[in-house]
Write a protein that holds these residues in place. Structure first.
Motif, PDB file in Angstrom:
ATOM      1  N   LYS A  61       0.834  -1.206   0.000  1.00 17.85           N
ATOM      2  CA  LYS A  61       0.000   0.000   0.000  1.00 17.85           C
ATOM      3  C   LYS A  61       0.871   1.259   0.000  1.00 17.85           C
ATOM      4  CE  LYS A  61      -3.853  -2.373   0.558  1.00 17.85           C
ATOM      5  NZ  LYS A  61      -4.681  -2.182   1.770  1.00 17.85           N
ATOM      6  N   PHE A  62       1.889   1.265   0.859  1.00 19.62           N
ATOM      7  CA  PHE A  62       2.811   2.390   0.923  1.00 19.62           C
ATOM      8  C   PHE A  62       4.179   1.890   1.365  1.00 19.62           C
ATOM      9  CE2 PHE A  62       5.077   5.421   3.704  1.00 19.62           C
ATOM     10  CZ  PHE A  62       5.404   6.375   2.748  1.00 19.62           C
ATOM     11  N   GLY A 106      11.554  -4.603   5.337  1.00 19.56           N
ATOM     12  CA  GLY A 106      11.861  -4.619   3.919  1.00 19.56           C
ATOM     13  C   GLY A 106      10.727  -5.249   3.120  1.00 19.56           C
ATOM     14  N   ASP A 107      10.419  -4.649   1.975  1.00 17.49           N
ATOM     15  CA  ASP A 107       9.296  -5.126   1.164  1.00 17.49           C
ATOM     16  C   ASP A 107       9.505  -6.524   0.589  1.00 17.49           C
ATOM     17  OD1 ASP A 107       7.834  -2.881   1.626  1.00 17.49           O
ATOM     18  OD2 ASP A 107       7.665  -2.266  -0.470  1.00 17.49           O
ATOM     19  N   ASN A 108      10.735  -7.008   0.572  1.00 16.15           N
ATOM     20  CA  ASN A 108      10.979  -8.359   0.047  1.00 16.15           C
ATOM     21  C   ASN A 108      10.828  -9.424   1.121  1.00 16.15           C
ATOM     22  OD1 ASN A 108      13.290  -7.383   1.346  1.00 16.15           O
ATOM     23  ND2 ASN A 108      14.689  -8.597   0.070  1.00 16.15           N
ATOM     24  N   GLY A 143      15.559  -7.113   6.332  1.00 14.83           N
ATOM     25  CA  GLY A 143      15.916  -6.006   7.218  1.00 14.83           C
ATOM     26  C   GLY A 143      14.762  -5.498   8.054  1.00 14.83           C
ATOM     27  N   HIS A 144      15.114  -4.894   9.179  1.00 15.95           N
ATOM     28  CA  HIS A 144      14.145  -4.403  10.161  1.00 15.95           C
ATOM     29  C   HIS A 144      14.688  -3.128  10.794  1.00 15.95           C
ATOM     30  CE1 HIS A 144      11.513  -4.866  13.868  1.00 15.95           C
ATOM     31  NE2 HIS A 144      12.540  -4.252  14.410  1.00 15.95           N
ATOM     32  N   PHE A 197      10.976  -0.112   2.174  1.00 17.44           N
ATOM     33  CA  PHE A 197      10.461  -0.629   3.454  1.00 17.44           C
ATOM     34  C   PHE A 197       9.019  -0.141   3.616  1.00 17.44           C
ATOM     35  CE2 PHE A 197      14.727  -1.707   4.185  1.00 17.44           C
ATOM     36  CZ  PHE A 197      14.880  -2.377   5.396  1.00 17.44           C
ATOM     37  N   HIS A 198       8.233  -0.863   4.442  1.00 16.33           N
ATOM     38  CA  HIS A 198       6.858  -0.458   4.737  1.00 16.33           C
ATOM     39  C   HIS A 198       6.667  -0.336   6.248  1.00 16.33           C
ATOM     40  CE1 HIS A 198       6.802  -4.898   4.740  1.00 16.33           C
ATOM     41  NE2 HIS A 198       5.886  -4.785   5.695  1.00 16.33           N
TER      42      HIS A 198
END
Length: 302
Positions: free
Chosen positions: A135-136, A163-165, A175-176, A262-263
């Motif tokens: 979404k974003f 991370g989006d992946n 990642g965080h 990232f989300h």
């Protein structure tokens, strides 16, 4: 299309892989030599009210949710369930709650997540969890979250970026970036403290950097505070009420983990390996109030 049709079902792969983030809690925390911090930083609360501006010089607003409606906007996904049957308790983090849409409401300009002591599924507690995956998403910027946190042993509110992946790469490759987490409970390092954290690495070598900021007076349930990160190509800073308490440099040794999309994520967990479980002194219901979430990005030079 209703918001319920947009809910993330507990059985789909996204939920299963999202919860891998909490497995890091079982690893030793490695504070990278490239980081800097104020040891157990104490932050004097001189702001009343504690708030943040609508704009910053040199930045453009790219996302804002002021929660002034009566329903959650379509920028957010609901997470539901307790992780069963694949990862009951959301995996090795051993959380105790069942996430539902009913535990999230918008009222008087706040998004409120309520943790309750009630049976649902195999859980004795319910709460809420949302994110902006698909979404974003963004790369680099400043995140400001104004919130009043809950309190009590076993209570675990957190705001973080993933991370989006997350659905394609094995943890912790995605990642965080933890904007803030709180390990509920009395005393220093509990209801009066937040944790800023960064996690990266490979499945065989999980690395992290972390630091704690503690209020000089009071606890985080007393009033609203502003939790922030400033994410740049070569460093990330963590702030409480606009005061930096932690900085971590990012470089090529992190495999480009923090140079991609990232989300946003916001949740209120109950129990688990991080805060421990509620005890006889924990009062329910507990509520986390979020006044706004704002994301800004540096303007490109002409």
């Amino acid at each position: 299309q209703t918001m319920k049709s947009k809910m993330i079902n507990q059985n789909i792969s996204n939920d299963k892989k999202l919860m891998k983030i909490f497995k890091i809690l079982l690893y030793p925390i490695i504070v990278a030599s490239a980081s800097s911090c104020i040891e157990n930083a104490e932050i004097a609360v001189e702001c009343d009210p504690c708030t943040s501006p609508l704009s910053y010089d040199g930045y453009t607003s790219i996302f804002s949710d002021e929660f002034n409606s009566t329903t959650l906007s379509e920028n957010w996904n609901y997470i539901e369930g307790d992780g069963c049957p694949d990862e009951c308790g959301w995996g090795v983090s051993e959380e105790l709650e069942f996430y539902t849409t009913e535990n999230i409401e918008l009222r008087e300009g706040n998004m409120i997540i309520t943790a309750k002591k009630e049976n649902k599924g195999q859980s004795q507690y319910t709460s809420g969890n949302i994110n902006t995956l698909d979404k974003f998403s963004f790369t680099y910027g400043r995140v400001d979250i104004r919130a009043k946190l809950p309190k009590g042993q076993g209570i675990w509110p957190s705001f973080y970026l993933l991370g989006d992946n997350i659905n394609e790469a094995k943890w912790p490759i995605p990642g965080h970036i933890s904007v803030s987490e709180m390990k509920g409970g009395d005393g220093k390092g509990g209801d009066n403290s937040i944790v800023g954290k960064l996690i990266w690495g490979t499945p065989t070598k999980v690395e992290s950097a972390t630091e704690i900021a503690t209020l000089k007076d009071g606890i985080l349930n007393d009033k609203f505070h502003v939790f922030s990160v400033i994410w740049e190509p070569t460093r990330i800073q963590w702030l409480l009420n606009d005061k930096v308490y932690f900085e971590q440099k990012t470089d090529a040794g992190m495999n480009g983990t923090f140079n991609k999309l990232f989300h946003l994520n916001m949740k209120l967990a109950v129990g688990g390996n991080f805060p421990g479980n509620p005890d006889g002194n924990t009062v329910f219901p507990q509520q986390m109030y979020v006044d706004y979430v704002r994301v800004f990005q540096k303007e490109l030079a002409p």
